[in-house]
Design a protein around this motif. Structure first.
Motif, mmCIF file in Angstrom:
data_model
loop_
_atom_site.group_PDB
_atom_site.id
_atom_site.type_symbol
_atom_site.label_atom_id
_atom_site.label_comp_id
_atom_site.label_asym_id
_atom_site.label_seq_id
_atom_site.Cartn_x
_atom_site.Cartn_y
_atom_site.Cartn_z
ATOM 1 N N SER A 170 0.931 -1.253 -0.153
ATOM 2 C CA SER A 170 0.004 0.080 0.097
ATOM 3 C C SER A 170 1.035 1.202 0.080
ATOM 4 N N PHE A 171 0.443 2.253 -0.627
ATOM 5 C CA PHE A 171 1.182 3.541 -0.771
ATOM 6 C C PHE A 171 -0.077 4.645 -0.727
ATOM 7 N N ASP A 216 -8.431 2.296 -0.897
ATOM 8 C CA ASP A 216 -8.524 1.571 0.400
ATOM 9 C C ASP A 216 -10.125 1.554 0.655
ATOM 10 N N ASN A 217 -10.951 2.031 -0.069
ATOM 11 C CA ASN A 217 -12.343 1.800 -0.217
ATOM 12 C C ASN A 217 -12.781 0.818 -1.026
ATOM 13 N N GLY A 218 -12.080 -0.068 -1.628
ATOM 14 C CA GLY A 218 -12.237 -1.216 -2.549
ATOM 15 C C GLY A 218 -12.723 -0.984 -4.030
ATOM 16 N N VAL A 219 -12.646 0.178 -4.361
ATOM 17 C CA VAL A 219 -12.873 0.846 -5.641
ATOM 18 C C VAL A 219 -11.662 0.453 -6.553
ATOM 19 N N THR A 220 -11.622 -0.143 -7.688
ATOM 20 C CA THR A 220 -10.575 -0.396 -8.606
ATOM 21 C C THR A 220 -10.611 0.613 -9.637
ATOM 22 N N GLY A 221 -9.483 0.894 -10.610
ATOM 23 C CA GLY A 221 -9.498 1.732 -11.729
ATOM 24 C C GLY A 221 -8.499 1.090 -12.507
ATOM 25 N N ALA A 255 -6.796 9.762 -8.142
ATOM 26 C CA ALA A 255 -7.622 9.048 -7.025
ATOM 27 C C ALA A 255 -8.816 9.921 -6.717
ATOM 28 N N PRO A 256 -9.961 9.034 -6.498
ATOM 29 C CA PRO A 256 -11.264 9.771 -6.257
ATOM 30 C C PRO A 256 -11.268 10.424 -4.682
ATOM 31 N N ALA A 257 -12.472 11.084 -4.519
ATOM 32 C CA ALA A 257 -12.680 11.675 -3.121
ATOM 33 C C ALA A 257 -12.596 10.675 -2.136
ATOM 34 N N GLY A 258 -11.993 10.980 -0.767
ATOM 35 C CA GLY A 258 -12.339 10.157 0.103
ATOM 36 C C GLY A 258 -11.399 8.813 0.350
ATOM 37 N N VAL A 259 -10.618 8.769 -0.580
ATOM 38 C CA VAL A 259 -9.388 7.779 -0.577
ATOM 39 C C VAL A 259 -7.978 8.529 0.157
ATOM 40 N N THR A 260 -7.356 7.542 0.589
ATOM 41 C CA THR A 260 -5.879 7.842 1.196
ATOM 42 C C THR A 260 -4.795 6.996 0.762
ATOM 43 N N ALA A 262 -3.670 3.202 -1.769
ATOM 44 C CA ALA A 262 -3.994 2.374 -2.813
ATOM 45 C C ALA A 262 -2.958 1.473 -3.034
ATOM 46 N N THR A 263 -2.998 0.410 -3.825
ATOM 47 C CA THR A 263 -2.221 -0.749 -4.327
ATOM 48 C C THR A 263 -2.280 -0.540 -5.854
ATOM 49 N N LEU A 264 -1.154 -1.276 -6.640
ATOM 50 C CA LEU A 264 -1.135 -1.279 -7.881
ATOM 51 C C LEU A 264 -1.073 -2.967 -8.055
ATOM 52 N N THR A 265 -1.867 -3.455 -9.015
ATOM 53 C CA THR A 265 -1.881 -4.928 -9.326
ATOM 54 C C THR A 265 -1.395 -5.170 -10.927
#
Length: 550
Positions: A170-171, A216-221, A255-260, A262-265
């Motif tokens: 996570s970063f 961190d909210n589970g949303v992917t992009g 990055a969307p609102a409310g996230v702090t 993330a990870t990359l896959t």
């Protein structure tokens, strides 16, 4: 890569990186050099390296070459079942985990020494990875071609296709900010030529790549995707050595609102006995943060003019006065300057001082080659052509480069009899208010001779701190051997300072040269955790810590 650390008042930290275009604040960096590599399992030495089970008589493992365990926080998934939201042909990596099926070293994503990977796998262009990119040492590899060298994908019990994913630690991310994703990549495609499980899955292989971000909210992009189908819009041709920059011109996400965080896959899916994908130097940058504290200069914005003393003649390049006549085999020929060759102007805010150079600025083209009487911005190919002598090997650079060349300067009128080419080049002032440390990264070409020496000095609120000194005397502690194509990285403690300027100085006299390109200063750099304690301790004791790594 040469990695150098220099400390200011409070020491410094080690980092690895790669030069590119404009960067923002570095949020994440991983080059896999902290991974502990163990001995090989199925890539074994007999009469040669070949794929065998670990119990094969007459074979032995190779120490220190691969690992299935990545950096802290990284995970791999050998049970991948989707690609771009659609089901994969079969689930995961066929036969994963079986001791007598599939080459363990390439059982999904793994980490391997780059030279070991290319040698054990029979090369086939794998050794090209790192030729121009910064890939080196340990890399992450997904290689279905090598995996199926032990066991067949058509095995009715264990066979199938190859789909695997690798997820970063996570970063932090900034909501609403553009984040650049960069990495070095080696890719070779193959599709629709392998049968798996008899007639059930015939020629459905389409080795494909997907990179996506998970917040961190589970949303992917999505970040990138490509595949091996030459008839599709997502096809990617052979690219065995490529750098995808983290400057926003390459892969990026917002990055969307409310996230702090993330990870990359990194996912490779639907491979059969195809080729590979390998990555190194994974980096994420916040491109909207810290812009006032970041500098990048590749000199491409400098308008280059015609050459003066480095001239064209029929069938030859000559160094002569601009009156323009040269004799070739007893015949006089008119010469002409080369267009778009060089300039003594520099980008806005940059400055030079050449007052120590005999004849500099006087305009006498019979006393010292005008193109090289100071730090010059020049077309790399022009410089290499007029000078030769391995200048063309500066392949990390491209287009316009900055050059100090005492060898070429002395080719007219022997100005070196009156003194040395003595020239300095300084960056603009860079705001470092509130920054704990910054990194300076640039590509370098250095060839030593006689008394030639160079230095790089940081001026912190006007106070000089020498970061490196290279001399040509092999008996000196500051001796730097010939390194005509090198990446140099320094990290400087800026605690308590408000600005910094970097000064590149050169002294030489009919010697060789120092050339640089892609000068990059970044703030907010994250060091390699495994090395930080050692380096801080070393700096506390000695002030400056220098280390070389492959």
């Amino acid at each position: 890569m040469l990695r150098i650390v220099a400390g200011g008042l409070l020491g410094g930290l080690l980092l690895a990186g790669s030069a590119g275009a404009q960067y923002g604040k570095v949020l994440f960096f991983e080059d896999f050099e902290g991974v502990t590599l163990g001995e090989s399992t199925n890539e074994r030495i007999g009469t040669s390296i070949s794929e065998n089970v670990a119990t094969e008589p007459g074979t032995s493992s190779i120490p220190g070459v691969w690992s299935s365990v990545g950096p802290a926080g990284w995970t791999r998934d050998n049970a991948v079942s989707t690609y771009l939201g659609a089901p994969t042909v079969t689930t995961g990596v066929a036969g994963t985990g079986l001791a007598d099926y599939g080459v363990d070293e390439w059982d999904g994503w793994n980490f391997a020494n780059l030279d070991f990977w290319s040698t054990a796998a029979g090369d086939q262009d794998r050794s090209m990875f790192g030729a121009t990119s910064n890939a080196s040492g340990t890399v992450a590899v997904a290689d279905p071609d090598e995996y199926f060298d032990l066991g067949s994908q058509n095995d009715a019990v264990n066979g199938g296709y190859y789909s695997t994913a690798l997820t970063t630690a996570s970063f932090p991310v900034s909501a609403g900010a553009v984040h650049g994703v960069g990495f070095d990549s080696s890719w070779r495609p193959e599709a629709f030529d392998d049968a798996a499980l008899g007639d059930t899955y015939v020629n459905l292989n389409n080795q494909a790549v997907e990179v996506f971000v998970t917040y961190d909210n589970g949303v992917t992009g999505p970040v990138i995707d490509w595949n091996s189908d030459s008839a599709s819009g997502g096809f990617k041709a052979d690219a065995p050595d490529e750098n995808l920059p983290a400057d926003g011109s390459g892969p990026a996400f917002v990055a969307p609102a409310g996230v702090t965080s993330a990870t990359l896959t990194f996912k490779l899916a639907n491979g059969a006995n195809d080729w590979w994908w390998a990555i190194d130097n994974v980096e994420v940058n916040d491109l909207t943060g810290g812009q006032g504290q970041v500098l990048f200069e590749d000199f491409e914005g400098v308008a280059l003019g015609d050459s003066v003393n480095e001239r064209l003649a029929p069938g030859a390049n000559v160094t002569t006065e601009s009156t323009g006549v040269t004799s070739i085999l007893g015949v006089d020929y008119a010469t002409q300057g080369v267009e778009n060759a060089y300039s003594h102007s520099f980008p806005a805010g940059w400055s030079t001082d050449n007052t120590g150079t005999p004849g500099a600025g006087g305009g006498d083209d019979a006393y010292g080659v005008l193109e090289w009487e100071q730090w010059s911005v020049t077309d790399k190919d022009f410089w290499a052509e007029v000078g030769g002598s391995t200048r063309s090997e500066f392949t990390k650079a491209s287009g316009a480069v900055a050059v100090a060349d005492g060898d070429e300067w002395d080719d007219i009128g022997d100005p070196g009899d009156s003194g040395d080419l003595t020239t300095v080049m300084r960056t603009p002032a860079i705001d470092v208010s509130g920054e704990t440390f910054i990194s300076l990264d640039f590509d370098s070409s250095w060839r030593p001779e006689d008394n030639q020496e160079v230095a790089l000095t940081a001026y912190l609120d006007g106070t000089p701190l020498e970061l490196l000194r290279w001399v040509s005397d092999s008996s000196s502690d500051d001796y730097h051997a010939s390194a005509v194509n090198e990446d140099v990285l320094l990290v400087v403690d800026t605690t308590g300072y408000s600005s910094v300027e970097f000064e590149f100085s050169y002294i030489g006299n009919d010697d060789w040269w120092w050339a640089i390109d892609n000068v990059q200063v970044r703030s907010g750099v994250i060091p390699e955790p495994a090395s930080a304690a050692l380096i801080v301790a070393a700096l506390t004791a000695a002030g400056v810590f220098t280390r070389r790594m492959a």
